[in-house]
Design a protein around this motif. Structure first.
Motif, PDB file in Angstrom:
ATOM      1  N   ASN A  88      40.487  35.685  53.100  1.00 47.23           N
ATOM      2  CA  ASN A  88      40.248  35.701  51.659  1.00 47.23           C
ATOM      3  C   ASN A  88      40.760  36.990  51.028  1.00 47.23           C
ATOM      4  N   THR A  89      40.531  38.114  51.717  1.00 44.32           N
ATOM      5  CA  THR A  89      41.001  39.404  51.217  1.00 44.32           C
ATOM      6  C   THR A  89      42.525  39.429  51.180  1.00 44.32           C
ATOM      7  N   ARG A  90      43.153  38.937  52.253  1.00 37.98           N
ATOM      8  CA  ARG A  90      44.611  38.890  52.303  1.00 37.98           C
ATOM      9  C   ARG A  90      45.161  37.991  51.188  1.00 37.98           C
ATOM     10  N   TYR A  91      44.531  36.832  51.007  1.00 36.97           N
ATOM     11  CA  TYR A  91      44.969  35.919  49.952  1.00 36.97           C
ATOM     12  C   TYR A  91      44.829  36.583  48.585  1.00 36.97           C
ATOM     13  N   TYR A  92      43.695  37.228  48.370  1.00 40.22           N
ATOM     14  CA  TYR A  92      43.435  37.924  47.101  1.00 40.22           C
ATOM     15  C   TYR A  92      44.514  38.970  46.841  1.00 40.22           C
ATOM     16  N   GLU A  93      44.838  39.740  47.886  1.00 41.15           N
ATOM     17  CA  GLU A  93      45.846  40.795  47.736  1.00 41.15           C
ATOM     18  C   GLU A  93      47.240  40.208  47.481  1.00 41.15           C
ATOM     19  N   GLU A  94      47.578  39.159  48.216  1.00 38.62           N
ATOM     20  CA  GLU A  94      48.913  38.569  48.100  1.00 38.62           C
ATOM     21  C   GLU A  94      49.104  37.774  46.812  1.00 38.62           C
ATOM     22  N   HIS A  95      48.032  37.240  46.249  1.00 39.79           N
ATOM     23  CA  HIS A  95      48.110  36.382  45.065  1.00 39.79           C
ATOM     24  C   HIS A  95      47.339  36.966  43.887  1.00 39.79           C
ATOM     25  N   PHE A  96      47.174  38.286  43.887  1.00 37.11           N
ATOM     26  CA  PHE A  96      46.318  38.933  42.888  1.00 37.11           C
ATOM     27  C   PHE A  96      46.724  38.587  41.457  1.00 37.11           C
ATOM     28  N   GLU A  97      47.997  38.780  41.124  1.00 34.09           N
ATOM     29  CA  GLU A  97      48.434  38.532  39.750  1.00 34.09           C
ATOM     30  C   GLU A  97      48.194  37.074  39.357  1.00 34.09           C
ATOM     31  N   GLU A  98      48.502  36.166  40.260  1.00 32.62           N
ATOM     32  CA  GLU A  98      48.301  34.735  40.011  1.00 32.62           C
ATOM     33  C   GLU A  98      46.817  34.426  39.774  1.00 32.62           C
ATOM     34  N   ILE A  99      45.954  35.023  40.574  1.00 34.13           N
ATOM     35  CA  ILE A  99      44.498  34.809  40.441  1.00 34.13           C
ATOM     36  C   ILE A  99      44.004  35.323  39.095  1.00 34.13           C
ATOM     37  N   ILE A 100      44.451  36.524  38.716  1.00 34.80           N
ATOM     38  CA  ILE A 100      44.014  37.125  37.447  1.00 34.80           C
ATOM     39  C   ILE A 100      44.516  36.302  36.265  1.00 34.80           C
ATOM     40  N   LEU A 101      45.769  35.885  36.311  1.00 42.47           N
ATOM     41  CA  LEU A 101      46.317  35.068  35.215  1.00 42.47           C
ATOM     42  C   LEU A 101      45.561  33.746  35.087  1.00 42.47           C
ATOM     43  N   LYS A 102      45.176  33.170  36.210  1.00 41.94           N
ATOM     44  CA  LYS A 102      44.403  31.922  36.186  1.00 41.94           C
ATOM     45  C   LYS A 102      43.030  32.162  35.555  1.00 41.94           C
ATOM     46  N   LYS A 103      42.403  33.295  35.881  1.00 39.43           N
ATOM     47  CA  LYS A 103      41.107  33.629  35.271  1.00 39.43           C
ATOM     48  C   LYS A 103      41.251  33.787  33.761  1.00 39.43           C
ATOM     49  N   ILE A 104      42.304  34.476  33.340  1.00 37.14           N
ATOM     50  CA  ILE A 104      42.519  34.690  31.897  1.00 37.14           C
ATOM     51  C   ILE A 104      42.751  33.348  31.212  1.00 37.14           C
ATOM     52  N   GLU A 105      43.588  32.512  31.824  1.00 35.27           N
ATOM     53  CA  GLU A 105      43.898  31.196  31.264  1.00 35.27           C
ATOM     54  C   GLU A 105      42.632  30.331  31.137  1.00 35.27           C
ATOM     55  N   ASN A 106      41.749  30.436  32.134  1.00 38.59           N
ATOM     56  CA  ASN A 106      40.510  29.650  32.134  1.00 38.59           C
ATOM     57  C   ASN A 106      39.375  30.328  31.374  1.00 38.59           C
ATOM     58  N   LYS A 107      39.694  31.437  30.707  1.00 42.40           N
ATOM     59  CA  LYS A 107      38.709  32.205  29.939  1.00 42.40           C
ATOM     60  C   LYS A 107      37.506  32.614  30.801  1.00 42.40           C
ATOM     61  N   GLU A 108      37.838  33.073  32.018  1.00 40.89           N
ATOM     62  CA  GLU A 108      36.824  33.586  32.936  1.00 40.89           C
ATOM     63  C   GLU A 108      36.815  35.107  32.863  1.00 40.89           C
ATOM     64  N   LYS A 109      35.654  35.680  33.112  1.00 41.50           N
ATOM     65  CA  LYS A 109      35.564  37.136  33.168  1.00 41.50           C
ATOM     66  C   LYS A 109      36.248  37.650  34.434  1.00 41.50           C
ATOM     67  N   LEU A 110      36.885  38.790  34.305  1.00 42.58           N
ATOM     68  CA  LEU A 110      37.403  39.490  35.478  1.00 42.58           C
ATOM     69  C   LEU A 110      36.237  40.211  36.127  1.00 42.58           C
ATOM     70  N   THR A 111      36.251  40.329  37.436  1.00 37.91           N
ATOM     71  CA  THR A 111      35.199  41.080  38.114  1.00 37.91           C
ATOM     72  C   THR A 111      35.475  42.577  37.970  1.00 37.91           C
ATOM     73  N   ALA A 112      34.485  43.389  38.250  1.00 38.99           N
ATOM     74  CA  ALA A 112      34.679  44.843  38.239  1.00 38.99           C
ATOM     75  C   ALA A 112      35.781  45.230  39.226  1.00 38.99           C
ATOM     76  N   LYS A 113      35.837  44.539  40.370  1.00 43.03           N
ATOM     77  CA  LYS A 113      36.877  44.797  41.375  1.00 43.03           C
ATOM     78  C   LYS A 113      38.262  44.475  40.806  1.00 43.03           C
ATOM     79  N   ASP A 114      38.367  43.358  40.069  1.00 39.27           N
ATOM     80  CA  ASP A 114      39.644  42.990  39.440  1.00 39.27           C
ATOM     81  C   ASP A 114      40.106  44.103  38.496  1.00 39.27           C
TER      82      ASP A 114
END
Length: 196
Positions: A88-114
């Protein structure tokens, strides 16, 4: 001390034989240090082992193996959980930008870690603007660039080594850069006018 009649009574009660009990203890010493010590103390003569231990020995192997199996199961479960966490950590690191953009698109809050990752990664960081100053920290907005768009996140930047930066969960706000003209007045000398 065990008498021959007590031993025979024990064998009959549990439908065991002399060779059967010997085999049980020979198996137990292979899997239990305690059983090994007991068996050695009676010079490998199971008939000298106290009756209550003989009773326990009939189910001891199953109990010992069950405990080992449970311990092994927990070990495998911990290893599996660790592997999943690492994946999960590796996936998060490798796909970070994609994950963040998906959160923004879905109007989700970013975590403090993000947020912490975004403001500390040169791949996203554009600039930081101080909004307010406090005794030990300052409230700042950091502009980041993701997917060709600009966003603002806020956080508290530590002003001393004894303080830590503080990030909190939040929505990334899309922003754009606008030129701002500020009028400044200054007093200038008039040419030709002389001081009297």
């Amino acid at each position: 001390m065990n008498t021959n009649s007590k031993i025979q009574e024990f064998l009959n009660k549990h439908n065991q034989t002399d060779d059967g009990m010997k085999a049980i203890w020979e198996e137990l010493v292979k899997i239990s240090e305690t059983a090994n010590c007991i068996y050695k103390s009676v010079k490998q003569n199971w008939r000298k082992i106290p009756l209550h231990l003989l009773e326990e020995s009939l189910t001891a192997k199953e109990k010992i193996l069950a405990k080992r199996e449970e311990k092994e199961r927990k070990k495998i479960e911990q290893q599996t959980n660790q592997q999943i966490k690492e994946q999960n950590t590796r996936y998060y690191e490798e796909h970070f930008e994609e994950i963040i953009l998906k959160k923004i698109e879905n109007k989700e809050k970013l975590t403090a870690k993000d947020v912490e990752w975004l403001v500390n990664d040169d791949n996203f960081y554009i600039e930081t603007v101080v909004i307010d100053k406090y005794d030990w920290t300052e409230l700042v907005n950091t502009i980041i660039k993701l997917g060709g768009k600009y966003y603002r996140v806020y956080w508290q930047q530590a002003l001393t080594e004894n303080q830590e930066d503080f990030f909190e969960s939040q929505f990334a706000v899309e922003v754009e850069k606008k030129a701002k003209i500020i009028e400044i007045n200054e007093w200038v000398e008039i040419k030709g006018a002389e001081n009297g």
